[in-house]
Design a protein around this motif. Structure first.
Motif, PDB file in Angstrom:
ATOM      1  N   ASP A   1      -8.393  -9.212   0.827  1.00 22.62           N
ATOM      2  CA  ASP A   1      -8.194  -7.845   0.689  1.00 22.62           C
ATOM      3  C   ASP A   1     -10.068  -8.223   0.917  1.00 22.62           C
TER       4      ASP A   1
ATOM      5  N   ASP B   1      -4.848   5.680 -10.070  1.00 23.02           N
ATOM      6  CA  ASP B   1      -6.026   5.479  -9.642  1.00 23.02           C
ATOM      7  C   ASP B   1      -6.660   3.864 -10.002  1.00 23.02           C
TER       8      ASP B   1
ATOM      9  N   THR C   1       1.247  -0.942  -0.017  1.00 21.93           N
ATOM     10  CA  THR C   1       0.003  -0.068   0.226  1.00 21.93           C
ATOM     11  C   THR C   1       0.908   0.878   0.169  1.00 21.93           C
ATOM     12  N   GLU C   2       0.066   2.391  -0.342  1.00 20.47           N
ATOM     13  CA  GLU C   2       0.616   3.879  -0.353  1.00 20.47           C
ATOM     14  C   GLU C   2       1.564   3.584   1.060  1.00 20.47           C
TER      15      GLU C   2
ATOM     16  N   ARG D   1      -5.192   0.735  -8.722  1.00 17.04           N
ATOM     17  CA  ARG D   1      -6.023   1.079  -7.480  1.00 17.04           C
ATOM     18  C   ARG D   1      -7.727   0.939  -6.960  1.00 17.04           C
TER      19      ARG D   1
ATOM     20  N   ASP E   1     -11.676  -6.553  -1.695  1.00 20.97           N
ATOM     21  CA  ASP E   1     -11.451  -7.091  -3.747  1.00 20.97           C
ATOM     22  C   ASP E   1     -12.072  -8.244  -3.546  1.00 20.97           C
TER      23      ASP E   1
ATOM     24  N   THR F   1      -8.861  -2.092  -5.491  1.00 14.97           N
ATOM     25  CA  THR F   1      -9.384  -1.938  -3.298  1.00 14.97           C
ATOM     26  C   THR F   1      -9.808  -1.156  -3.768  1.00 14.97           C
ATOM     27  N   ASN F   2      -9.625  -0.470  -4.035  1.00 20.08           N
ATOM     28  CA  ASN F   2     -10.292   1.435  -3.265  1.00 20.08           C
ATOM     29  C   ASN F   2     -11.711   1.376  -3.546  1.00 20.08           C
ATOM     30  N   ILE F   3     -12.229   0.999  -4.576  1.00 19.85           N
ATOM     31  CA  ILE F   3     -13.595   1.780  -4.485  1.00 19.85           C
ATOM     32  C   ILE F   3     -14.933   0.934  -3.723  1.00 19.85           C
TER      33      ILE F   3
END
Lengths: 463, 595
Positions: free
Chosen positions: B511, B557, A450-451, B560, B514, B563-565
């Motif tokens: 995740d 973006d 991760t960032e 990711r 995910d 895992t982000n949305i």
């Protein structure tokens, strides 16, 4: 070790290889233990392989040399094979059938157990999730061992699998846990020197009083190899589930065990499957490997590290192949790495620990553990691609990015994997080292972490 | 099968592992379930010749002696069906492992006799018929809430004849108490909830239907690229360590089936423990109840008796058929059919049958075929629609797909997800090899996607697949000359393929976000990637160097998205699409001004 009971028959019908055939018998059970007396009153042991109303087929553990048709005496014991179990067995040396060979008297116990064991009911199993620190980065960080796991070492002749196993035994511990542990060592058909190496390693580290050794060396009867791991696991189960100890079981070398199994199968005239091994090799191996684990409500655990040498370094050979299908991962040693003088020569790409994800992470090792190890896997597998390319077009023709990968690959092997046989690295140290080598690559290439983790660990170790 | 029988049908003559030969055999029939010796080991008659018989014994035969008696039970190997199956864990011949642990402790010894279904528990029965109604085979008589949300439909045994309901009353009943009385030609008959069905016979249905809706699994590589339909069959072959079990666990967790039957056939004990640990904690997305409340587990681990392993997949599919007959969509997972085939091989070897390929018996293919044909979408006897989707793992020796179990499986399944060792070594999961895998259900389920998700679905999928194919060919060239030597148009294909592989196909089971992606999210993710590709194609024509494109911040973006949305949020995708447009326009402008 065996009480004298049952009827004795004089004279047998046929002897062939390790098997004898006897007729005109009564009331014999399948899988029963047999005592055989030669004409010189030498006592041997055997087991019933198949039985009909008037005849039985018996395998003889010490070999059939010297048996005669008319004067061999056979006594059926009316029960399956058993060994005594007691705490006094710690620090002792036995043969494959559980008889002492260290010139001390047999251990005294009222409790005898069937060496075949019984399957553990899956619902009482406790899922293994306690991290064992071996102090070896290539294992702790990339293929974490957990308590109750069965994790074999796939090796080849001449590779340092014994040294690695001895190092694991020396250094293995569970962080924050100070409980009683024991080692059960089963040798099947190994060389005298190898057995000696293990023994002196146990002595040096002072562990010898907590070790039970079962030795069947290369010059001992091969058929005895079939019972050696089962005897060892019977005492291991006693120590773990009755006495609450954490038991580490080393089985070496499973290849010799499988060879012995093939030998018996072919002398019984069974239909062979792949490479002449019997069709039930998988089930047979499973009956050994599945005896690892933890049980709900029992304090102890059995962790197995079987060692096997892959014939011709071939991982698709039936022995490593079927083992890999049963065990919870594998640690694969690699001849190329060994040639580069990298110890331990663990090839990370085909290696795997299936229980790793449950034994690592926050509270156990560190939160970034899973991500950074996945990142190293992904990047190192790309290194292998770049290396192939470099061997065709030359290293100078590579792109800047690929050159970085090569640099990373070298550091990974030389600094991360390579360590001393007596060097013990804590998990924190191994993980930091992992970030240190990963930081050779540009940040954008690290997409498995991760960032936030990049911010926290990237290139921080160099200072 | 649990009532001790006193009918002696023969005597043990010879014992060879799980195979027992009997003599003086009388009054028995093929496939009859028998009990052998003092310990009453469970077995099945598999061969009859004059007064001799061969018996396959489902328990360990250690200590069994010739001369022991064999008792007949009068029925073939059967399973008990009724409320109480859900949430249970059984061995290969439907003995409940929890009850075995209670009466025998931590280890499984032999000769256990326990009822598969609880005889004490009372179930509230709500009738669906009234006095005077005519009911026939398979008719729904009433319902029982088996779990807080699952409606178990009590059906008349399909072997039963028609009859008129003469007595029915709502109330709480044990499964062996009569709930309904029927007047039939033979007289008045009492019907209880409990049924038995022989495992080797498929349960009847009215007619077969064609599959038309997908089994939504939330796994992108499956749903978008190689979808399976409800009522379909799929095979997952892969060497060890390629993630067969994780894939099957993911499918059991996230598939939108009503009931999951999971068969652990000759696999690891700890894997079953893992399921038992995970499933009660995980929630069904649609219903918000623990996953265990729709799951039935059958565990015949590799150290348990071998003959029961052979029976386990039949036990599983019979239970699946029972729930299908109620009009539910059932997904059946079997891990792994190779172990089942090996059990078949071992028994065949002990019977001294002539082996075909690799020691397997010649009837391996026909047995596999029969098993897979029990899956499917059907109209049930009570006119409802139900389906069984069968997804089976295969463990080819050495990971070599040319071996016979994989090859035979390929003949009978319509969905093939080949797992790849190289992908797995790079920790690229699910390690489904998109070049080798296929699905024959694309056409049948296309209209579902077009209606439910987006009319452009198929088009997008084909386009992405084309890029992966082109990439596969280019990769071979790269191996020889390196990536930098390729023209930018081809490098763009490689970069896009990389995006598809890393940001779309790769999916982490560990995740929280995910692990499952709804079809809409899957579609939008792919749409974003393909939109990037189209825009990039246009710019590259104007000779903008490709590295400039790869420096666009929006790529991060895209990486990711998975895992982000969150699953139900479509807005972030619109933003990313917009950013792609903006950032490419900017690049274009800049580039033009330099020119």
């Amino acid at each position: 070790m065996i009480e004298q009971t049952g009827k004795e028959y004089i004279g047998i019908t046929k002897v062939s290889g390790p098997l004898l055939f006897i007729e005109d018998i009564k009331d014999v059970g399948f899988d029963e233990v047999v005592q055989i007396k030669t004409k010189n009153n030498e006592i041997r042991h055997g087991r019933v392989l198949s039985v009909s109303r008037s005849s039985a087929l018996v395998e003889v553990f010490e070999g059939t040399g010297g048996l005669t048709i008319p004067s061999t005496r056979v006594k059926f014991q009316g029960r399956s094979m058993q060994i005594p179990v007691t705490m006094d067995m710690l620090g002792r040396i036995f043969n494959g059938m559980g008889m002492p060979i260290d010139s001390y008297p047999p251990p005294i116990s009222r409790e005898y157990r069937d060496i075949n064991g019984l399957p553990i009911n899956p619902i009482v199993r406790e899922y293994p999730s306690d991290f064992i620190q071996t102090g070896i980065s290539a294992i702790d960080c990339m293929n974490t061992l957990v308590q109750g796991q069965k994790l074999p070492i796939f090796s080849g002749s001449g590779l340092p699998h014994n040294e690695l196993a001895a190092q694991i035994v020396r250094q293995a511990r569970v962080i924050g846990q100070n409980e009683r542990f024991a080692i059960v060592f089963a040798a099947m058909g190994i060389k005298n020197d190898e057995a000696h190496m293990f023994r002196s390693s146990f002595e040096e580290s002072g562990a010898i009083s907590r070790v039970v050794m079962f030795l069947n060396l290369a010059n001992d009867p091969s058929i005895e190899r079939l019972v050696t791991p089962r005897s060892a696991l019977t005492i291991a189960e006693y120590l773990a589930f009755d006495k609450g100890m954490h038991v580490l079981v080393i089985l070496t070398d499973m290849t010799n065990y499988c060879e012995a199994l093939r030998e018996i199968a072919s002398s019984k005239g069974e239909i062979p499957s792949r490479k002449g091994y019997p069709g039930y090799l998988y089930s047979d191996l499973a009956s050994i490997y599945e005896r690892a684990g933890k049980i709900i409500g029992c304090k102890g655990s059995i962790t197995q590290i079987p060692i096997l040498t892959m014939p011709n370094d071939d991982i698709t050979h039936p022995i490593p192949d079927l083992t890999g299908f049963i065990t919870e991962g594998q640690i694969v040693l690699d001849r190329d790495l060994a040639k580069k003088r990298i110890y331990p020569p663990i090839n990370e790409l085909p290696s795997l620990s299936r229980l790793m994800n449950d034994g690592i992470g926050e509270g156990k090792t560190r939160k970034d553990h899973s991500n950074i190890s996945n990142q190293l896997y992904a990047s190192y597998s790309y290194v292998k691609k770049v290396e192939t390319l470099a061997s065709i077009i030359g290293e100078n023709e590579l792109s800047e990015k690929d050159k970085k990968y090569l640099e990373f690959g070298r550091a990974f092997e030389e600094r991360f994997i390579k360590q001393g046989a007596h060097e013990e690295r804590g998990i924190e140290e191994s993980l930091n080292l992992a970030w240190e080598v990963a930081s050779i690559l540009p940040k954008e290439e690290l997409i498995r972490v991760t960032e936030k983790q990049i911010e926290q660990y990237y290139a921080k170790q160099k200072d | 099968m649990t009532e001790a029988s006193k009918r002696i049908i023969g005597t043990v003559d010879m014992i060879n592992g799980p195979v027992v030969k009997a003599v003086d055999v009388k009054a028995t029939e093929m496939m009859e379930l028998v009990e052998v010796g003092k310990e009453r080991l469970i077995g099945e008659i598999i061969e009859l010749e004059e007064t001799r018989a061969t018996i396959q014994v489902y328990e360990n035969t250690t200590g069994l002696k010739p001369g022991s008696l064999i008792y007949g039970t009068g029925i073939p190997l059967s399973v008990e069906l009724g409320p109480g199956l859900i949430g249970n864990i059984y061995d290969g011949i439907q003995r409940p492992l929890k009850d075995i642990a209670q009466c025998m402790g931590n280890f499984i010894s032999k000769g256990v006799k326990v009822h598969p279904l609880d005889r004490e528990k009372k179930w509230p029965f709500i009738p669906a018929v009234k006095e005077g109604d005519m009911v026939g085979p398979g008719s729904i008589l009433g319902i029982v809430k088996e779990t807080p949300i699952f409606e178990h439909r009590i059906m008349l045994d399909p072997q039963h004849c028609e009859g008129k309901v003469v007595r029915v009353q709502e109330g709480e009943y044990r499964i062996d108490e009569p709930i309904i009385s029927l007047s039939a030609p033979k007289g008045i008959l009492d019907i209880c909830m409990l049924q038995r069905w022989p495992v080797r016979h498929p349960r009847p249905y009215l007619r077969r239907l064609l599959p038309e809706t997908p089994l939504v699994t939330g796994q992108r590589v499956i749903d978008t690229f190689f979808p399976i339909a409800k009522g379909g069959t799929g095979g997952i072959p892969g060497g060890f360590g390629t993630g067969k079990t994780i894939t099957q666990h993911q499918l059991s967790k996230w598939s939108d089936a009503d009931i999951i039957v999971y068969i652990g056939c000759g696999e690891r004990g700890n894997e079953m423990t893992g399921v038992l640990l995970d499933f009660p904690k995980l929630m069904d997305i649609k219903k918000g109840r623990p996953l265990m409340e729709r799951t039935i587990l059958i565990a015949n681990t590799s150290d348990m008796p071998l003959a029961a392993r052979e029976a386990s997949i039949y036990t599983g599919i019979t239970i699946a058929e029972y729930y299908r007959d109620m009009g539910y969509d059932v997904a059946l997972m079997a891990d792994s059919t190779s172990r089942w085939a090996e059990a078949l091989r071992e028994i065949s070897g002990r019977l001294e049958e002539m082996p075909a390929e690799e020691g397997f018996p010649a009837y391996l293919a026909s047995r596999l075929g029969k098993f897979y044909e029990r899956a499917g979408r059907v109209q049930t006897l009570n006119k409802k629609t139900g389906s069984i989707t069968a997804i089976c793992a295969v463990s080819p020796p050495g990971g070599d797909f040319s071996e016979c179990v994989t090859q035979h499986t390929k003949r009978f399944v319509r969905c093939f997800w080949g797992l790849n060792k190289e992908l797995a070594s790079a920790r690229y999961f699910p390690a489904i090899n998109y070049m080798e895998s296929y699905s024959e259900y694309l056409d049948s389920i296309q209209s579902w996607w077009e209606k439910e998700v987006d009319p452009k679905w198929r088009e997008l999928r084909e386009e992405a697949m084309k890029i992966l194919h082109q990439d596969y060919r280019l990769q071979r060239i790269i191996k020889l000359i390196g990536e930098d030597a390729l023209p930018d148009s081809q490098r763009l294909i490689i970069e896009t393929a990389k995006l598809i592989k890393d940001s779309f196909l790769q999916q982490s089971a560990f995740d929280d976000l995910d692990t499952y992606a709804v079809p809409k999210k899957q579609f939008l993710m792919l749409k974003v990637i393909m939109h990037f590709y189209h825009r990039a194609c246009e710019i590259i024509k104007s000779h903008l160097p490709i590295y400039r494109l790869l420096e666009m911040p929006v790529l991060n973006d895209i990486h990711r998205m998975k895992t982000n949305i969150p699953n139900n949020d479509t807005k972030p995708f619109d933003i990313i699409l917009q950013q792609i447009d903006e950032q490419t326009q900017e690049l274009e402008k800049e580039h033009m001004s330099i020119l």
